[in-house]
Design an enzyme around this catalytic site. Structure first.
Site, mmCIF file in Angstrom:
data_model
loop_
_atom_site.group_PDB
_atom_site.id
_atom_site.type_symbol
_atom_site.label_atom_id
_atom_site.label_comp_id
_atom_site.label_asym_id
_atom_site.label_seq_id
_atom_site.Cartn_x
_atom_site.Cartn_y
_atom_site.Cartn_z
ATOM 1 N N ARG A 88 64.234 25.728 66.550
ATOM 2 C CA ARG A 88 63.170 26.565 67.108
ATOM 3 C C ARG A 88 62.380 25.827 68.181
ATOM 4 O O ARG A 88 61.442 26.400 68.730
ATOM 5 C CB ARG A 88 62.203 26.954 65.997
ATOM 6 C CG ARG A 88 62.345 28.416 65.556
ATOM 7 C CD ARG A 88 61.672 28.539 64.234
ATOM 8 N NE ARG A 88 61.068 29.777 63.948
ATOM 9 C CZ ARG A 88 61.442 30.567 62.947
ATOM 10 N NH1 ARG A 88 62.497 30.280 62.229
ATOM 11 N NH2 ARG A 88 60.751 31.641 62.667
ATOM 12 N N ARG A 160 54.896 40.187 53.013
ATOM 13 C CA ARG A 160 54.791 38.745 53.225
ATOM 14 C C ARG A 160 53.483 38.435 53.952
ATOM 15 O O ARG A 160 53.087 39.170 54.840
ATOM 16 C CB ARG A 160 55.969 38.273 54.099
ATOM 17 C CG ARG A 160 57.134 37.750 53.312
ATOM 18 C CD ARG A 160 58.359 37.566 54.158
ATOM 19 N NE ARG A 160 58.176 36.733 55.343
ATOM 20 C CZ ARG A 160 59.181 36.374 56.156
ATOM 21 N NH1 ARG A 160 60.408 36.763 55.895
ATOM 22 N NH2 ARG A 160 58.970 35.634 57.213
HETATM 23 P P1 AMP Z 1 61.320 32.916 59.377
HETATM 24 O O1 AMP Z 1 61.557 33.557 58.061
HETATM 25 O O2 AMP Z 1 62.565 32.343 60.004
HETATM 26 O O3 AMP Z 1 60.560 33.791 60.356
HETATM 27 O O4 AMP Z 1 60.390 31.629 59.097
HETATM 28 C C1 AMP Z 1 59.117 31.771 58.496
HETATM 29 C C2 AMP Z 1 58.239 30.604 58.871
HETATM 30 O O5 AMP Z 1 58.822 29.377 58.432
HETATM 31 C C3 AMP Z 1 57.998 30.414 60.378
HETATM 32 O O6 AMP Z 1 56.962 31.240 60.868
HETATM 33 C C4 AMP Z 1 57.638 28.920 60.415
HETATM 34 O O7 AMP Z 1 56.316 28.699 59.961
HETATM 35 C C5 AMP Z 1 58.575 28.343 59.369
HETATM 36 N N1 AMP Z 1 59.865 27.927 59.968
HETATM 37 C C6 AMP Z 1 61.095 28.452 59.729
HETATM 38 N N2 AMP Z 1 62.040 27.829 60.443
HETATM 39 C C7 AMP Z 1 61.399 26.866 61.164
HETATM 40 C C8 AMP Z 1 61.828 25.903 62.116
HETATM 41 N N3 AMP Z 1 63.109 25.775 62.482
HETATM 42 N N4 AMP Z 1 60.867 25.081 62.654
HETATM 43 C C9 AMP Z 1 59.586 25.177 62.289
HETATM 44 N N5 AMP Z 1 59.116 26.077 61.417
HETATM 45 C C10 AMP Z 1 60.009 26.925 60.850
#
Ligand code: AMP
Length: 217
Positions: A88, A160
């Site tokens: 990311r 969530r």
């Molecule tokens: P997601 O379900 O992929 O939208 O991830 C939920 C949250 O987890 C994000 O808003 C970040 O706070 C954290 N997160 C997930 N993947 C990453 C990543 N590769 N780098 C940093 N934070 C992450």
């Protein structure tokens, strides 16, 4: 098959990954899911990550990179993987490149899920999940037939913390400033395939499977 799914939150990366692994035997690695599992279990990683996640911010690169270093070494990755939500940041992408070199693995492609911010807000703010079985609904596009309860198991439906509108807007800002530069990064390496993620999920799946790596599996 080794793919990265790149795109804003709510662009359907997780949904497509789940459909794809029904067809090809590869590991689905969602950093968001791994982090949420750690939060639920109250691990040190989970405690550290929660404050960033609730605020819609990225968890620091060093934490994520170490977590992925361990994950990519597990046996199930030998047949391939879909990385959903990682990398990311450019720093994460550079670290991934190094890790894959060390493991003697090569990426096939980076699928870019293109969708407008307004569609993302509408999709995510209406999303609800079942606390018991994990089924996902949408209050407008796919409501549970049992109202606030899951139509499969009767569990309680919840939103969530990071699917509240103000947090979604923050997550989109973070995407545009920190993650979107990866489009150029992978474009330069000739790895990018764009899909219109506003289309039906079956059409998106077909585009991915029709590509050369989809046919080879
Ligand atoms: P997601 O379900 O992929 O939208 O991830 C939920 C949250 O987890 C994000 O808003 C970040 O706070 C954290 N997160 C997930 N993947 C990453 C990543 N590769 N780098 C940093 N934070 C992450």
């Amino acid at each position: 098959m080794r793919l990265i799914f790149l795109g804003p939150p709510g662009s359907g990366k997780g949904t497509q990954a789940a459909k794809l692994i029904e067809k090809v035997q590869v590991a689905h690695i969602s950093t968001g899911d791994i982090l949420r599992e750690n939060v639920k279990m109250g691990t040190a990683l989970g405690v550290k990550a929660k404050e960033f996640m609730d605020a819609g911010k990225l968890v620091p690169d060093d934490v994520i990179i170490e977590m992925m270093r361990q994950r990519l070494q597990k046996d199930d990755c030998s047949r391939g993987f879909i990385l959903d939500g990682f990398p990311r940041t450019v720093a994460q992408a550079e670290a991934l490149e190094k890790m894959l070199n060390e493991l003697d693995m090569k990426l096939d492609a980076v699928i870019l899920f293109k969708v407008s911010d307004e569609v993302v807000v509408e999709r995510l703010s209406g999303r609800r999940g079942c606390r018991q079985c994990g089924a996902i609904y949408h209050i407008r596009f796919n409501p549970s037939l049992r109202g606030d309860s899951c139509q499969i198991c009767g569990g309680e439906l919840y939103q969530r913390d990071d699917d509240r509108e103000e947090v979604i807007r923050k997550r989109l800002d973070v995407y545009h400033s920190q993650t979107a530069p990866l489009v150029g990064y992978y474009g330069e390496r000739g790895l990018l395939l764009e899909v219109d993620a506003g289309r039906s999920s079956d059409e998106v799946l077909k585009t991915i499977l029709d590509a050369p790596w989809g046919r080879s599996e």
